[in-house]
Enzyme design. Sequence first.
Site, PDB file in Angstrom:
ATOM      1  N   CYS A 153       0.804  -1.174   0.058  1.00 62.75           N
ATOM      2  CA  CYS A 153       0.254   0.002  -0.002  1.00 62.75           C
ATOM      3  C   CYS A 153       1.022   1.066   0.037  1.00 62.75           C
ATOM      4  CB  CYS A 153      -1.024   0.047   1.204  1.00 62.75           C
ATOM      5  SG  CYS A 153      -1.905  -1.389   1.564  1.00 62.75           S
ATOM      6  N   ASP A 200      -9.837  -2.691  -5.689  1.00 59.25           N
ATOM      7  CA  ASP A 200      -8.764  -1.726  -5.190  1.00 59.25           C
ATOM      8  C   ASP A 200      -9.205  -0.513  -5.840  1.00 59.25           C
ATOM      9  OD1 ASP A 200      -6.599  -0.694  -4.265  1.00 59.25           O
ATOM     10  OD2 ASP A 200      -5.095  -1.982  -5.060  1.00 59.25           O
ATOM     11  N   HIS A 232      -7.754  -4.312  -1.771  1.00 61.15           N
ATOM     12  CA  HIS A 232      -6.627  -3.485  -1.468  1.00 61.15           C
ATOM     13  C   HIS A 232      -6.391  -3.966   0.025  1.00 61.15           C
ATOM     14  CE1 HIS A 232      -3.944   0.069  -1.532  1.00 61.15           C
ATOM     15  NE2 HIS A 232      -4.411   0.228  -0.188  1.00 61.15           N
TER      16      HIS A 232
END
Length: 266
Positions: A153, A200, A232
């Site tokens: 991330c 995502d 995500h």
Amino acid sequence: MRSAAIFAAVLGLPTALASSCPVEDNTIVAHAGTPVGKEEVHNNVTMYISQPDEDRRRAKPDTAVLYLTDVFGLPLLENKLLADSFARAGYLTIAPDLFSGDPALGDINVPGFNTSAFLANHGPEVTDPIIASTISYLRNELGIKKIATTGYCYGGRYAFRFIAQGKGADVAYAAHPSLLGNDEILAIKGPAAIGAAENDGMMPPARRAEIESLLGQAKQPFQVSLYSGTSHGFGVRANVSDPVQRFGKEGAFYQAVRWFDYFFYH
Ligand SMILES: *[C@@H]1O[C@H](CO)[C@@H](O)[C@H](O)[C@H]1NC(C)=O
Ligand SMILES: *[C@@H]1O[C@H](CO)[C@@H](O)[C@H](O)[C@H]1NC(C)=O
Ligand SMILES: *[C@@H]1O[C@H](CO)[C@@H](O)[C@H](O)[C@H]1NC(C)=O
């Protein structure tokens, strides 16, 4: 006959070759338990350091994995356990505290947590020096010669930033990177791989296609793998009770290990 031997027999491979492949060793991933590494301060940066056992370290003596966390940072148990898994794959693994003791709260949706302010306070001008100090520690104090970045991330963008010219890392992996810029992709000077989630918001299908095109333009080896049924964050914060998510998280981990092994030891 062990399953590796059966597999080797079916494929007609020499057994030793098949059984030495780390990718078949499913015991190196841990999803629960107590972290085995320790936190130390070097170059004014708190680092979580996870050491392989001696036998594994002997096989990969001059390389290290630089683990770049999501916004939850070192307090998130899964980050430490995943760093430990890279150590069990043979790599000295170091995760710097990218947020100087002040990571995002456990859930970025909690009332009062201002995500845009958090990200504004943790831009490259703040985070790059922390990573550079960690690379300096790895190279100058530990004598590490080749560094792989693995980022998740928030940290995924930095995994790419640090394989640009002169930034000090050699090969990169990023799972569901956030805020990864076009210029940052075009600037890479080493191999880069991505593990992408089907769902995502930071990397929807159109953006994924752009990233693939930019990787081609960067003229470095690349790999993009898309994991169905994932969201995500799945590379770290998967619900591992769900077999689909567990497969995605482990797939992303082994994708990174294979990528590093290939470019360092092929
Ligand atoms: C050490 O890092 C802290 C942030 O964690 C920073 O405020 C301080 O200025 C740094 N000290 C030096 C000597 O770089
Ligand atoms: C969040 O922080 C930004 C500045 O980064 C500010 O403009 C905004 O008003 C803040 N939002 C809230 C709800 O406090
Ligand atoms: C995790 O997955 C299991 C199995 O699919 C499910 O029963 C459980 O509710 C999930 N937990 C969360 C917190 O979503």
